[in-house]
Scaffold this active site. Structure first.
Site, PDB file in Angstrom:
ATOM      1  N   CYS A  95      -5.571  -0.065   6.774  1.00  0.00           N
ATOM      2  CA  CYS A  95      -6.896  -0.670   6.663  1.00  0.00           C
ATOM      3  C   CYS A  95      -6.987  -1.401   5.335  1.00  0.00           C
ATOM      4  O   CYS A  95      -7.324  -0.819   4.317  1.00  0.00           O
ATOM      5  CB  CYS A  95      -7.968   0.394   6.738  1.00  0.00           C
ATOM      6  SG  CYS A  95      -9.604  -0.312   6.714  1.00  0.00           S
ATOM      7  N   CYS A 121       0.836  -1.197   0.000  1.00  0.00           N
ATOM      8  CA  CYS A 121       0.000   0.000   0.000  1.00  0.00           C
ATOM      9  C   CYS A 121       0.875   1.252   0.000  1.00  0.00           C
ATOM     10  O   CYS A 121       0.593   2.216  -0.711  1.00  0.00           O
ATOM     11  CB  CYS A 121      -0.935  -0.004   1.203  1.00  0.00           C
ATOM     12  SG  CYS A 121      -2.040   1.429   1.250  1.00  0.00           S
TER      13      CYS A 121
END
Length: 358
Positions: free
Chosen positions: A193, A98
């Protein structure tokens, strides 16, 4: 201050304190909330609350806030990577990817390139040495996040500001409380997340389905249970196996036959290893060694609050890491992160592979 700075703000206390500290230093940064995670009503990952807190921070300091929707890019790059690795029987690390593909990839392509510096709430340091910028370990060893940043490039590191690198977590909380920041009382999130409110096994079940297979005791070759697919399990796993008379640990997977091998007992040496390889070892700034042979290093094989001693050697098959102490749960597909012998500078990371003795 003439330098143009963008702050990646999340709604958490860390990025809130980053904003506060920059404003205190005379900067007027622009704030960006990156919307990621899975699409759908149950996968918001507290986005609504996050954005409200970000808006409150922006109002507090009279700063510009923009929400950047990178859900499509996140799906294609990070979720796609995770599914591909799981299919191969590997243990992916979406947090690392990410940062590489979204926060310093897609964001850079859309917005980041317009700024001189990008500030984040990661715990790490930027160290200037020999005319180059290096990723340094944070003062707080428990919160250090250099392993999450170890796939970035030297150019990206040179443009980063990490204001929390010289602070302990309790200092960050104290600053937030003293400044009465909107996020001051908010609990820490558990990493990136990845899936929001979606259960990880439900996510895998949706894309890979279920297929019953055997669970075999590797020492006795006895069938001790069944599982619903090797993709639900990772090397070193103890919980969620559904086996009685434990503890049991996953020590090996046969992908072709869909078999999970387990070992019994807290003291079983089969859950430990001393050696592994790093595939495509990525160096952030530059490779500090020409042809290393048993060079002392520190390393991590997962996101933990301590470093392990080891050595690195380059042979005809690539980089080989050896640890004199047993390492629990060496999981192929995870990232092994490499540091100097003092655990001061993070050199980079690579995907863990199996070391086979000749």
């Amino acid at each position: 201050m003439s330098e143009k700075i963008a702050v990646l703000i999340s709604g958490g206390v860390d990025s809130g304190v980053v904003t506060h500290l920059l404003v205190e230093q005379g900067y007027k940064p622009d704030l960006y909330y990156i919307k990621i995670g899975m699409e759908g009503e149950d996968s918001s990952c507290t986005a609504e609350e996050d954005i409200e807190l970000c808006m409150a921070t922006a109002r507090r300091y009279n700063l510009k806030l923009e929400v950047i929707d990178l859900q499509k890019e996140y799906w294609e790059r990070v979720v796609g990577y995770a599914i591909e690795r799981v299919k191969m029987g590997l243990t992916p690390n979406p947090d690392v990817m990410c940062n590489r593909l979204i926060k310093f990839g897609a964001f850079e392509e859309k917005v980041g390139h317009k700024y001189d510096k990008i500030a984040t709430g990661h715990y790490g340091r930027i160290i200037e040495k020999d005319g180059k910028f290096w990723l340094g370990v944070a003062k707080d060893p428990v919160k250090d996040q250099t392993d999450f940043l170890a796939q970035l490039s030297g150019v990206e590191i040179s443009r980063m500001i990490l204001p929390l690198g010289d602070l302990m977590k309790e200092d960050v909380r104290r600053i937030a409380n003293e400044a009465r920041l909107p996020q001051a009382k908010r609990k820490d999130s558990q990493g990136i997340c990845f899936l929001g409110k979606i259960n990880y096994n439900d996510f895998l079940r949706k894309f890979l389905g279920e297929q019953e297979g055997k669970v075999i005791d590797i020492e006795t070759n006895r069938i001790v249970g069944t599982h619903k697919g090797f993709w639900f399990h990772t090397i070193g796993q103890r919980k969620g196996l559904g086996l009685s008379g434990g503890p049991w640990f996953v020590v090996k997977k046969n992908i072709r036959k869909n078999i999970i091998f387990v070992a019994h007992g807290w003291d079983t040496q089969l859950q430990y290893g001393h050696d592994f390889r790093l595939a495509d070892l990525h160096f952030i700034t530059r490779n500090p060694w020409e042809n290393p042979v048993d060079v002392p290093i520190r390393f991590k094989v997962r996101h933990v609050d301590h470093f392990m001693d080891g050595t690195i050697t380059l042979d005809e098959e690539g980089y080989h890491i050896h640890s004199p102490q047993p390492v629990q749960g060496i999981a192929p597909g995870q990232f092994g992160c490499i540091y100097d012998a003092e655990a001061r500078i993070c050199y980079g990371s690579g995907e863990i592979g199996i070391f086979k003795n000749k």
